[in-house]
Design a protein around this motif. Structure first.
Motif, PDB file in Angstrom:
ATOM      1  N   PRO A 233      -4.351 -13.385  19.361  1.00  0.00           N
ATOM      2  CA  PRO A 233      -4.642 -12.323  18.386  1.00  0.00           C
ATOM      3  C   PRO A 233      -3.603 -11.214  18.449  1.00  0.00           C
ATOM      4  O   PRO A 233      -3.058 -10.936  19.522  1.00  0.00           O
ATOM      5  CB  PRO A 233      -6.012 -11.800  18.836  1.00  0.00           C
ATOM      6  N   PRO A 234      -3.315 -10.575  17.313  1.00  0.00           N
ATOM      7  CA  PRO A 234      -2.389  -9.442  17.333  1.00  0.00           C
ATOM      8  C   PRO A 234      -3.015  -8.252  18.049  1.00  0.00           C
ATOM      9  O   PRO A 234      -4.233  -8.200  18.251  1.00  0.00           O
ATOM     10  CB  PRO A 234      -2.172  -9.138  15.840  1.00  0.00           C
ATOM     11  N   HIS A 235      -2.180  -7.297  18.417  1.00  0.00           N
ATOM     12  CA  HIS A 235      -2.660  -6.138  19.176  1.00  0.00           C
ATOM     13  C   HIS A 235      -3.195  -5.077  18.224  1.00  0.00           C
ATOM     14  O   HIS A 235      -2.612  -4.013  18.035  1.00  0.00           O
ATOM     15  CB  HIS A 235      -1.542  -5.606  20.061  1.00  0.00           C
ATOM     16  N   GLN A 236      -4.301  -5.431  17.622  1.00  0.00           N
ATOM     17  CA  GLN A 236      -5.017  -4.569  16.685  1.00  0.00           C
ATOM     18  C   GLN A 236      -6.477  -4.618  17.117  1.00  0.00           C
ATOM     19  O   GLN A 236      -7.013  -5.700  17.384  1.00  0.00           O
ATOM     20  CB  GLN A 236      -4.827  -5.084  15.253  1.00  0.00           C
ATOM     21  N   PRO A 237      -7.142  -3.485  17.264  1.00  0.00           N
ATOM     22  CA  PRO A 237      -8.484  -3.465  17.871  1.00  0.00           C
ATOM     23  C   PRO A 237      -9.509  -4.373  17.221  1.00  0.00           C
ATOM     24  O   PRO A 237     -10.269  -5.055  17.919  1.00  0.00           O
ATOM     25  CB  PRO A 237      -8.889  -1.992  17.794  1.00  0.00           C
ATOM     26  N   VAL A 238      -9.560  -4.401  15.884  1.00  0.00           N
ATOM     27  CA  VAL A 238     -10.542  -5.256  15.213  1.00  0.00           C
ATOM     28  C   VAL A 238     -10.204  -6.723  15.460  1.00  0.00           C
ATOM     29  O   VAL A 238     -11.091  -7.550  15.709  1.00  0.00           O
ATOM     30  CB  VAL A 238     -10.589  -4.951  13.700  1.00  0.00           C
TER      31      VAL A 238
END
Length: 314
Positions: free
Chosen positions: A129-134
């Motif tokens: 997953p990308p480093h984005q909270p959602v």
């Protein structure tokens, strides 16, 4: 079917759905999070580091939902504690997608953001997953509950199509949009709750369609303030109502009849859900009203809690 002539068919409308997403993310949300790791960290590293509260990603989703979809946030609190963080992540994902349309000035930018979320879903299922909270919280939910990828992609694809800013040609088109967005959310919620039941899926389809129709109705004043009307064109034409009538906030009988007909369709979906499940159970036991199976716990309770909570809000 005119409202004045048939208003007694199902009484006054008391329908409600989770709040509309606002234009921009709430200020200070990113500031509340701890610093995310750099892009060199892999999905496997995320797994090792993303324990409860790690980097504040779980808190970010909760706050995003509380700020942008408060009614959905309240309804999620009714679910079992062990399922809440995953439902928060799922609904935060929906908020991220829903607010794209109102937060961009050009369709091209909106398409780029939707492409980001498409790739994000693909990366989530590749454990990267990308480093984005959602995205991180959604990845956790997918791993924890083995969520079906196609429902997530349907939500993104339908939101992307909706960037065109065109009115629905007919009620069926609006229902298709609702099925691919709201119903898909409910299918995923059922998976999080561990409910595998064809009747529950059928109920989720009807409730999602009702929710989508009511969302369209509820958003009409907001869209009108932006010189936009998305109500089904066939019903408007049937009653001789133009888009300008809604932009001018015309309250004539024919305008009310348009709203009545659209609202009636949402009500039919809810009525179908409330009756069908119990009637099928009675049929299966040869109409023995005292049969023990009719006293068993209802697997559709989480869905009923959702819809009843929204209805009581209004």
């Amino acid at each position: 079917m005119a409202a004045s002539a048939h208003g007694s068919v199902w009484g006054p409308l008391r329908l409600g759905i989770p709040g509309l997403c606002c234009r921009r993310p709430p200020l200070g949300l990113y500031a509340r999070m701890r610093r995310l790791p750099g892009p060199e960290v892999s999905g496997r590293s995320v797994a090792a580091a993303s324990g409860p509260g790690a980097w504040g990603t779980d808190h970010y989703c909760l706050e995003l939902l509380r700020k942008r979809d408060y009614e959905g946030y309240l309804c999620s609190l009714l679910l079992p504690a062990e399922s809440r963080s995953s439902v928060f992540a799922l609904r935060a994902f929906n908020v991220e997608l829903a607010q794209v349309k109102d937060s961009v000035s050009e369709k091209t930018i909106g398409l780029m953001r939707m492409q980001f979320w498409k790739k994000t879903v693909e990366d989530i299922y590749c454990d990267n997953p990308p480093h984005q909270p959602v995205a991180i919280e959604l990845w956790k939910a997918v791993k924890r509950h083995n969520l079906t990828k196609r429902w997530l992609m349907k939500i993104v694809d339908e939101r992307e199509k909706n960037l065109d800013d065109k009115a629905y040609r007919n009620i069926k088109e609006l229902e298709n949009y609702a099925e691919n967005t709201q119903s898909s959310l409910l299918y995923l919620t059922l998976e999080i709750l561990g409910i595998k039941d064809l009747h529950a899926d059928h109920a989720a389809s009807h409730i999602g369609k009702a929710q989508g129709i009511v969302t369209c109705l509820r958003a009409t004043p907001y869209h009108g303030s932006r010189r936009k009307v998305f109500l089904p064109m066939d019903i408007c034409m049937l009653h001789g109502v133009s888009q300008e009538d809604f932009l001018r906030r015309n309250q004539d009988k024919n305008v009310r009849d348009v709203i009545y007909d659209i609202a009636s369709q949402a009500h039919l979906h809810l009525k179908h859900v409330s009756l069908e499940d119990f009637l099928k159970k009675i049929q299966r036991v040869d109409f023995d009203i005292f049969h023990p199976s009719l006293q068993q716990k209802n697997t559709l309770l989480p869905l009923y809690l959702y819809i009843q909570s929204w209805r009581k809000t209004y």
